[in-house]
Design an enzyme around this catalytic site. Structure first.
Site, PDB file in Angstrom:
ATOM      1  N   HIS A  39      38.290  45.355  37.563  1.00 54.41           N
ATOM      2  CA  HIS A  39      38.231  46.862  37.753  1.00 54.41           C
ATOM      3  C   HIS A  39      39.440  47.252  38.473  1.00 54.41           C
ATOM      4  CE1 HIS A  39      34.559  48.393  36.484  1.00 54.41           C
ATOM      5  NE2 HIS A  39      33.642  47.563  36.847  1.00 54.41           N
ATOM      6  N   GLN A  85      35.940  53.286  40.502  1.00 57.31           N
ATOM      7  CA  GLN A  85      34.692  53.864  39.717  1.00 57.31           C
ATOM      8  C   GLN A  85      34.360  54.949  40.525  1.00 57.31           C
ATOM      9  OE1 GLN A  85      32.663  49.582  39.961  1.00 57.31           O
ATOM     10  NE2 GLN A  85      31.856  50.633  38.040  1.00 57.31           N
ATOM     11  N   HIS A 118      34.576  40.425  38.633  1.00 61.43           N
ATOM     12  CA  HIS A 118      34.142  41.495  37.740  1.00 61.43           C
ATOM     13  C   HIS A 118      34.604  42.674  38.479  1.00 61.43           C
ATOM     14  CE1 HIS A 118      31.208  44.352  35.519  1.00 61.43           C
ATOM     15  NE2 HIS A 118      31.797  45.155  36.592  1.00 61.43           N
TER      16      HIS A 118
HETATM   17 NI    NI Z   1      31.943  47.069  36.747  1.00 64.66          NI
END
Ligand code: NI
Length: 172
Positions: free
Chosen positions: A140, A51, A136
């Protein structure tokens, strides 16, 4: 320590698989610090390295409530080694898909092995919000987003919205 930019849908890096860390050194610990700073600043309860644009298997989470002391957890090379048959449902969101929330069903409890920021081998039993959050974030690392767990109709609608927003931003 510094804040990193968070990658937003539909950036293609979010669909890619992250590679394991071979060694855990000062650079890796500095990266963990940046990830915590970026997550707390957002604010969010979890962040995976992809991210911030790095395809490496690291995640940070902190599911402590606002009025409780922080409980930062950094997992390097995390692996789910056991999942409960019992399921639980949470309304999930993601810093890479801002202002978007939906219910996702996942195993209620998991056991995860990982290395901590000192490189020590750890095992942790997670339940409740922590179990959901860790699953979660591990998703990723495998290029999976929470919207991949909802109906195709809803997912397509969300992706379309973000593609449109990205195009508008590119024009401006
Ligand atoms: Ni996320």
């Amino acid at each position: 320590m510094s804040l990193r930019d968070i990658v937003i849908l539909p950036d293609n890096i979010l669909k890619q698989t992250s590679a394991p860390f071979e060694k855990i050194d000062a650079d890796v610990r500095a990266l963990a610090d940046d990830m915590f700073d970026t997550m707390y600043h957002a604010p969010g309860i979890g962040l995976a390295a992809v991210q911030i644009g790095l395809l490496q298997r690291m995640l940070v989470v902190d599911v402590a409530k606002e009025d409780e002391p922080r409980e930062p957890i950094c997992m390097i090379n995390p692996k789910i080694v056991w999942s409960s048959e019992e399921l639980s449902e949470y309304e999930e969101g993601c810093l890479s898909i801002p202002e978007t929330y939906d219910l996702v069903t996942r195993p209620a409890e998991i056991k995860v092995t990982y290395q901590d920021r000192e490189g020590a081998n750890c095992e942790r039993h997670c339940e409740g919000l922590l179990a959901t959050c860790v699953q979660h974030e591990i998703d990723h690392l495998d290029g999976i987003l929470f919207i991949d767990h909802i109906s195709r109709l809803k997912r397509d609608r969300i992706i379309k919205k973000f593609v449109k927003a990205a195009k508008q931003k590119a024009i401006m």
